[in-house]
Design an enzyme around this catalytic site. Structure first.
Site, PDB file in Angstrom:
ATOM      1  N   GLU A  31      41.251  21.690  -2.164  1.00 46.00           N
ATOM      2  CA  GLU A  31      39.735  21.959  -2.131  1.00 46.00           C
ATOM      3  C   GLU A  31      39.226  23.352  -2.071  1.00 46.00           C
ATOM      4  O   GLU A  31      38.367  23.509  -2.776  1.00 46.00           O
ATOM      5  CB  GLU A  31      39.287  20.926  -0.949  1.00 46.00           C
ATOM      6  CG  GLU A  31      39.352  19.300  -1.373  1.00 46.00           C
ATOM      7  CD  GLU A  31      39.105  18.668   0.003  1.00 46.00           C
ATOM      8  OE1 GLU A  31      38.694  17.300  -0.204  1.00 46.00           O
ATOM      9  OE2 GLU A  31      38.935  19.324   1.283  1.00 46.00           O
ATOM     10  N   LYS A  85      26.556  14.370   9.414  1.00 48.37           N
ATOM     11  CA  LYS A  85      27.527  15.393   9.289  1.00 48.37           C
ATOM     12  C   LYS A  85      27.093  16.640   9.756  1.00 48.37           C
ATOM     13  O   LYS A  85      27.799  17.786  10.185  1.00 48.37           O
ATOM     14  CB  LYS A  85      28.313  15.358   8.055  1.00 48.37           C
ATOM     15  CG  LYS A  85      28.949  14.213   7.672  1.00 48.37           C
ATOM     16  CD  LYS A  85      30.588  14.158   8.158  1.00 48.37           C
ATOM     17  CE  LYS A  85      31.078  12.716   7.675  1.00 48.37           C
ATOM     18  NZ  LYS A  85      31.865  13.023   6.503  1.00 48.37           N
TER      19      LYS A  85
END
Ligand code: 5RP
Length: 240
Positions: free
Chosen positions: A107, A125
């Site tokens: 990533e 989040k």
């Protein structure tokens, strides 16, 4: 009341609005990205074209099922136009903790090779301070004990102390990342200075990558009860 899944889908839908035909697209990992890939697949089936690469085997499988064609890493695919990826924590300055799914090195490679990095997540989040989610650190299996000692020492120098657990899979076997490494989950609690910790971890030879993604995100889309909250540059996004 919207469900968690609906909030993830709302963020994914918002990201899809900014994907242009023919663009070079990076697909990160996680359940929110899976929703994005499924929506993208519906568009592809209606004739939309993209050139995509996935950061992990799970996203590859979801893309295959959704009918999103994937490419191998070739020179003309990079830099990507857009990367769409999830996050485990986000702060108001768009600093991220990633790596809950275990593909953090791949990533990060994509995050460093894209013009635009769109983060999609559900609203929970968003945190005041990074670190409640244990920080994943990807390490080379060779010399693991030495690397672990070094991580503890360097982290303590910037006020980060806590349990460090070697990640295991559901059967108790050491978890192996998509890049073939092991992952340490570092329960430091609040990370007072993510930038200093990031530099210190980057300078440890056995550390292959870590989950602090700083100054990388261009825009963060957070699916919330009352719509999608946008952090950063919303240019090119059409939000409903
Ligand atoms: C994987 C990740 C994921 O993007 C992160 O764990 C978020 O996943 P989800 O969308 O399922 O909450 O960093 O390494």
């Amino acid at each position: 009341m919207s469900s968690k899944l609906e909030r993830k889908q709302a963020a994914a839908e918002a990201a899809l609005e900014s994907i242009r035909k023919g663009c070079r697209l990076g697909l990160g990992c996680g359940s929110t990205v899976n929703e994005f890939i499924r929506l993208l697949g519906e568009k592809v089936r209606r004739g939309f074209s993209v050139r995509a690469i996935a950061a992990c085997t799970q996203s590859e499988a979801v893309a295959r099922e959704a009918g999103v064609p994937l490419e191998e890493s070739s020179e003309d695919l990079f830099p990507l136009d857009v990367l769409v990826d999830g996050a485990d924590e986000v702060d108001i300055r768009m600093r991220l903790i990633k790596g809950g799914g275990g593909a953090l090195l791949h990533e990060k490679v994509l995050a460093f090779s894209t013009y635009k990095f769109i983060v999609i997540a559900e609203g929970e989040k968003l945190v005041d301070e990074l670190g409640k989610f244990p920080l994943p650190v990807e390490v080379a299996p060779f010399g693991f004990a030495g690397t672990l000692k070094r991580i503890r020492k360097e982290a303590a120098r910037v006020g980060c102390v806590g349990d460090i657990a070697l990640r295991r899979d559901g059967k108790g076997k050491v978890f192996v990342s998509d890049a073939g490494h092991w992952i340490c989950d570092c329960a430091f609690g609040n990370i007072p200075d993510p930038e200093s910790l990031s530099i210190r971890l980057d300078n440890i030879a056995g550390v292959m990558g870590h989950g602090l993604f700083l100054r990388l995100a261009s825009v963060v889309l957070l699916g919330k009860e009352d719509g999608v909250m946008v952090l950063g540059d919303s240019d090119g996004l059409i939000l409903r």
